[in-house]
Design an enzyme around this catalytic site. Structure first.
Site, PDB file in Angstrom:
ATOM      1  N   SER A   1     -45.518  17.753   4.948  1.00 15.24           N
ATOM      2  CA  SER A   1     -46.926  17.043   4.661  1.00 15.24           C
ATOM      3  C   SER A   1     -46.600  15.570   4.542  1.00 15.24           C
ATOM      4  O   SER A   1     -45.952  15.206   3.720  1.00 15.24           O
ATOM      5  CB  SER A   1     -47.331  17.482   3.495  1.00 15.24           C
ATOM      6  OG  SER A   1     -48.602  16.572   3.197  1.00 15.24           O
TER       7      SER A   1
ATOM      8  N   HIS B   1     -47.788  18.475   8.772  1.00 20.17           N
ATOM      9  CA  HIS B   1     -48.738  18.766   8.044  1.00 20.17           C
ATOM     10  C   HIS B   1     -49.680  17.741   7.774  1.00 20.17           C
ATOM     11  O   HIS B   1     -49.126  16.657   7.243  1.00 20.17           O
ATOM     12  CB  HIS B   1     -48.407  19.408   6.878  1.00 20.17           C
ATOM     13  CG  HIS B   1     -49.773  20.156   6.081  1.00 20.17           C
ATOM     14  ND1 HIS B   1     -50.052  21.390   6.552  1.00 20.17           N
ATOM     15  CD2 HIS B   1     -50.333  19.935   5.030  1.00 20.17           C
ATOM     16  CE1 HIS B   1     -51.310  21.518   5.362  1.00 20.17           C
ATOM     17  NE2 HIS B   1     -51.173  20.693   4.726  1.00 20.17           N
TER      18      HIS B   1
ATOM     19  N   ASP C   1     -52.958  16.169   5.813  1.00 19.54           N
ATOM     20  CA  ASP C   1     -54.013  16.268   4.945  1.00 19.54           C
ATOM     21  C   ASP C   1     -55.034  15.390   4.931  1.00 19.54           C
ATOM     22  O   ASP C   1     -55.039  14.163   4.355  1.00 19.54           O
ATOM     23  CB  ASP C   1     -53.349  16.215   3.418  1.00 19.54           C
ATOM     24  CG  ASP C   1     -52.209  17.444   3.137  1.00 19.54           C
ATOM     25  OD1 ASP C   1     -52.706  18.385   3.309  1.00 19.54           O
ATOM     26  OD2 ASP C   1     -51.309  17.076   3.074  1.00 19.54           O
TER      27      ASP C   1
ATOM     28  N   MET D   1     -58.683  14.076   3.324  1.00 17.95           N
ATOM     29  CA  MET D   1     -59.417  14.443   2.147  1.00 17.95           C
ATOM     30  C   MET D   1     -60.863  13.488   2.228  1.00 17.95           C
ATOM     31  O   MET D   1     -60.667  12.305   2.652  1.00 17.95           O
ATOM     32  CB  MET D   1     -58.614  13.933   0.994  1.00 17.95           C
ATOM     33  CG  MET D   1     -57.418  14.789   0.943  1.00 17.95           C
ATOM     34  SD  MET D   1     -56.446  14.265  -0.506  1.00 17.95           S
ATOM     35  CE  MET D   1     -54.860  15.207  -0.473  1.00 17.95           C
TER      36      MET D   1
ATOM     37  N   HIS E   1     -54.835  20.005   7.923  1.00 16.58           N
ATOM     38  CA  HIS E   1     -55.663  20.516   6.843  1.00 16.58           C
ATOM     39  C   HIS E   1     -56.588  19.936   6.217  1.00 16.58           C
ATOM     40  O   HIS E   1     -56.598  18.806   5.941  1.00 16.58           O
ATOM     41  CB  HIS E   1     -54.401  20.761   5.809  1.00 16.58           C
ATOM     42  CG  HIS E   1     -54.992  21.280   4.540  1.00 16.58           C
ATOM     43  ND1 HIS E   1     -54.134  21.333   3.065  1.00 16.58           N
ATOM     44  CD2 HIS E   1     -56.095  21.947   4.207  1.00 16.58           C
ATOM     45  CE1 HIS E   1     -54.897  21.871   2.367  1.00 16.58           C
ATOM     46  NE2 HIS E   1     -56.143  22.448   2.780  1.00 16.58           N
TER      47      HIS E   1
ATOM     48  N   MET F   1     -59.590  18.932   3.950  1.00 16.63           N
ATOM     49  CA  MET F   1     -59.844  19.189   2.752  1.00 16.63           C
ATOM     50  C   MET F   1     -61.217  18.318   2.396  1.00 16.63           C
ATOM     51  O   MET F   1     -61.207  17.210   1.698  1.00 16.63           O
ATOM     52  CB  MET F   1     -59.067  18.872   1.409  1.00 16.63           C
ATOM     53  CG  MET F   1     -57.875  19.602   1.503  1.00 16.63           C
ATOM     54  SD  MET F   1     -56.300  19.048   0.511  1.00 16.63           S
ATOM     55  CE  MET F   1     -55.758  18.123   2.221  1.00 16.63           C
TER      56      MET F   1
ATOM     57  N   MET G   1     -53.129  27.904  -1.057  1.00 14.34           N
ATOM     58  CA  MET G   1     -52.856  26.886  -1.972  1.00 14.34           C
ATOM     59  C   MET G   1     -52.171  27.083  -2.962  1.00 14.34           C
ATOM     60  O   MET G   1     -52.274  28.062  -3.854  1.00 14.34           O
ATOM     61  CB  MET G   1     -54.065  26.104  -2.355  1.00 14.34           C
ATOM     62  CG  MET G   1     -54.796  25.331  -1.234  1.00 14.34           C
ATOM     63  SD  MET G   1     -53.968  24.229  -0.246  1.00 14.34           S
ATOM     64  CE  MET G   1     -53.294  23.025  -1.356  1.00 14.34           C
TER      65      MET G   1
ATOM     66  N   PHE H   1     -53.876  16.363  -4.257  1.00 12.63           N
ATOM     67  CA  PHE H   1     -52.615  15.318  -4.423  1.00 12.63           C
ATOM     68  C   PHE H   1     -51.455  16.104  -4.111  1.00 12.63           C
ATOM     69  O   PHE H   1     -51.475  17.238  -4.230  1.00 12.63           O
ATOM     70  CB  PHE H   1     -52.618  14.910  -5.886  1.00 12.63           C
ATOM     71  CG  PHE H   1     -53.858  14.425  -6.461  1.00 12.63           C
ATOM     72  CD1 PHE H   1     -54.146  13.009  -6.534  1.00 12.63           C
ATOM     73  CD2 PHE H   1     -54.910  15.302  -7.068  1.00 12.63           C
ATOM     74  CE1 PHE H   1     -55.365  12.458  -6.591  1.00 12.63           C
ATOM     75  CE2 PHE H   1     -56.184  14.619  -7.394  1.00 12.63           C
ATOM     76  CZ  PHE H   1     -56.508  13.337  -7.395  1.00 12.63           C
TER      77      PHE H   1
ATOM     78  N   GLY I   1     -47.216  16.350  -5.001  1.00 11.64           N
ATOM     79  CA  GLY I   1     -46.237  16.239  -6.021  1.00 11.64           C
ATOM     80  C   GLY I   1     -46.835  16.758  -7.317  1.00 11.64           C
ATOM     81  O   GLY I   1     -46.229  16.797  -8.329  1.00 11.64           O
TER      82      GLY I   1
ATOM     83  N   ASP J   1     -48.921  25.861   0.651  1.00 14.32           N
ATOM     84  CA  ASP J   1     -48.993  24.445   0.508  1.00 14.32           C
ATOM     85  C   ASP J   1     -49.277  24.217  -0.739  1.00 14.32           C
ATOM     86  O   ASP J   1     -50.156  24.633  -1.628  1.00 14.32           O
ATOM     87  CB  ASP J   1     -50.261  24.171   1.730  1.00 14.32           C
ATOM     88  CG  ASP J   1     -50.410  22.604   1.596  1.00 14.32           C
ATOM     89  OD1 ASP J   1     -49.507  21.845   0.986  1.00 14.32           O
ATOM     90  OD2 ASP J   1     -51.612  22.277   2.127  1.00 14.32           O
TER      91      ASP J   1
HETATM   92  C1  DX5 Z   1     -52.322  19.058  -1.551  1.00 11.82           C
HETATM   93  C2  DX5 Z   1     -52.017  18.999  -0.015  1.00 11.82           C
HETATM   94  C3  DX5 Z   1     -50.716  19.298   0.414  1.00 11.82           C
HETATM   95  C4  DX5 Z   1     -49.793  18.260  -0.294  1.00 11.82           C
HETATM   96  C5  DX5 Z   1     -48.371  19.129  -0.537  1.00 11.82           C
HETATM   97  O1  DX5 Z   1     -53.747  18.786  -1.814  1.00 11.82           O
HETATM   98  O2  DX5 Z   1     -52.919  19.849   0.697  1.00 11.82           O
HETATM   99  O3  DX5 Z   1     -50.481  19.461   1.645  1.00 11.82           O
HETATM  100  O4  DX5 Z   1     -49.379  17.096   0.420  1.00 11.82           O
HETATM  101  O5  DX5 Z   1     -47.754  18.171  -1.244  1.00 11.82           O
HETATM  102  P1  DX5 Z   1     -46.379  18.720  -2.166  1.00 11.82           P
HETATM  103  O6  DX5 Z   1     -45.509  19.592  -1.396  1.00 11.82           O
HETATM  104  O7  DX5 Z   1     -45.908  17.530  -2.769  1.00 11.82           O
HETATM  105  O8  DX5 Z   1     -47.028  19.515  -3.271  1.00 11.82           O
HETATM  106 ZN    ZN Z   2     -52.100  20.321   2.849  1.00 14.86          ZN
END
Ligand code: DX5
Ligand code: ZN
Length: 216
Positions: free
Chosen positions: A8, A33, A35, A37, A66, A68, A137, A143, A145, A175
């Site tokens: 990601s 990947h 993300d 948002m 992805h 969101m 998920m 977020f 981390g 994920d």
């Molecule tokens: C979270 C995202 C993830 C995120 C995963 O909302 O959808 O794709 O980047 O990051 P890590 O692997 O750090 O949890």
């Molecule tokens: Zn994601």
């Protein structure tokens, strides 16, 4: 079977994004990947299509997008324009999920449905034969981390069972919070694809971190 690895770029260095995309190009990553948002469906905003246009241009790996965001179906043409391989929409964001899935397929992309930690796997029963992939998920989205939610492993097991019973070909992707330790257990439970942000981009050698995940 080795898992599909989808790093990601939410955890990449946005000031030098090209460097990170080139690293992914030469790595054992299978997909990238992405993300997206909106600050409404999730409490954060990441990046949008003007930035992703350049990511798509540089990436030699298929894009695993992805969304969101609320009303993700509105952005099918924009995701298509990126040349995305997979378009993931949230179950919780789509009251007319079946329609959105068909529209993604008609646009020439592979449709995937994502479920949040509080959404039971059983909600997917009537859509499991229509999707290319289900994304479970491992954290509450928004977020990178965050800490992996343990119950996710059990959900992967349940989903594997649902897929087998339905005779579906759907892939299972996980994920959020995925590291080597969780990755081993997720693959053992039936996961086909792993997303990793922090575990890749915070590693001293990201390419090596990808290789380790690929060869769990
Ligand atoms: C979270 C995202 C993830 C995120 C995963 O909302 O959808 O794709 O980047 O990051 P890590 O692997 O750090 O949890
Ligand atoms: Zn994601």
């Amino acid at each position: 079977m080795k898992p599909i690895i989808s790093p990601s770029i939410l955890s990449a260095n946005f000031a030098y994004l090209a460097n990170d995309i080139e690293m992914l190009n030469s790595s054992e990553a299978d997909w990238v990947h992405i993300d997206i948002m909106d600050g409404v469906f999730v409490p954060n905003i990441s990046f949008g299509f003007p930035v992703l246009k350049y990511v798509a241009k540089l990436s030699e790996k298929p894009l695993d997008v992805h969304l969101m965001i609320v009303q993700p179906g509105k952005f099918i043409p924009e995701v298509k324009a990126l040349g995305a391989h997979v378009m993931n929409v949230h179950y919780e964001a789509c009251p007319h999920l079946h329609r959105v899935i068909q529209q993604i397929r008609e646009a020439g992309m592979q449709p995937a449905v994502t479920i949040n930690p509080a959404t039971p796997v059983a909600m997917l029963k009537d859509i499991i034969n229509d999707v290319y992939m289900v994304l479970i998920m491992g954290v509450n989205p928004g977020f990178g981390g965050q800490k992996f939610i343990e119950h996710t492993v059990e959900k992967v097991r349940e989903l594997r069972e649902l897929i087998t019973v339905a005779g579906s070909q759907a892939l299972i992707e996980v994920d959020g919070g995925v590291n080597l330790e969780a990755g081993v257990r997720l693959v053992e439970a039936g996961a086909d694809a792993l997303v990793a942000g922090n575990a890749v981009f915070s590693a001293s050698d990201p390419e090596e971190a990808i290789r380790a995940l690929k060869n769990l």
